[in-house]
Design an enzyme around this catalytic site. Sequence first.
Site, PDB file in Angstrom:
ATOM      1  CB  SER A 109      -0.953  -0.037   1.192  1.00 51.25           C
ATOM      2  OG  SER A 109      -1.972   0.931   1.060  1.00 51.25           O
ATOM      3  CG  ASP A 140      -4.163  -1.568   0.482  1.00 51.06           C
ATOM      4  OD1 ASP A 140      -3.323  -2.269   1.074  1.00 51.06           O
ATOM      5  OD2 ASP A 140      -4.194  -0.333   0.556  1.00 51.06           O
TER       6      ASP A 140
END
Length: 307
Positions: free
Chosen positions: A42, A158
């Site tokens: 991320s 993510d």
Amino acid sequence: MVKSKNVALVLGSGGARGLAHIGVIEELTRRGYSITSISGSSMGALVGGLLAANRLDDYKNWILKLDKIDILTLIDFTFSSKGIVKGQKVFEKMQELNMVPDVNIEDLPLPYTAVAVDILSNQLIVFNSGKLQTAIRASISIPSVFTPLPYNGTLLVDGGVLSPLPLEYVRRTKNDLLVAVDLNAIIPYDLAVPTNKQSKNSWVKDNPKIEQLVAKWDKFFGHNAAAKESEVKAKQSPKSIGYFDLAMRSVQLMQSQLTQYAIKVTPPDVLVPISKNSATVFEFYKAAELIEYGRLQCEKVLDEKGL
């Protein structure tokens, strides 16, 4: 402890708290450590990718100039069934400023790995080759917040969903120092770094419509997450937790547990903890505070270990 000054660096997921990664990197560099490989999830994938591409200083200089209104204008709301933010606007801005170059990962000067999740097959996708832009965009696609990235017939979200701290995916060299930065640490946050920065958008105070927009931002996305721990506890109540705040608290709890498991499986030589209360997902306008917080946390841990 470890004789080598080479560092295999692992950068965790955590939205705007990922700006603390910059401070950690700066403190490691100040002490003469050489970062020889990077893995990230991320926001960790973004900061790590910028470092590997020699664009991190450009990004830091840019993000330090942004205030709350600037951040708001970079968020392209969509409120579709797949997410509330497209994420394309800020990414295009970074490309426009040449911060995320159109290069292949295997051509970067540093070994780099980013992780994302194939939400259709429930599998972790590891990017250590291919387009850097694709790897970063996939890894930052927070479910229900950013729209997923279509990729080879599937949808990527993510990396923090399955691997918020990708310790096992960083490339290691003999006698290197494994350094990890955990952005979801359950520790108090009592730092308040003065930025001495006046908003260039002071006209907001005289514009009721803009004031209302900022108020709605605070209510939906969370307000003053980086307040002192005592203040946070005093203000918390069931009624004060909005939809987005509730969703992000749930994600943080999940990621904290996954991170602890990853640390047990692959213990780092150095673990730099960043409080989960230091910032909410979109509080990038607190860049100066978060960067300094990361530096101070890294300094503290290295001093304690005699490094």
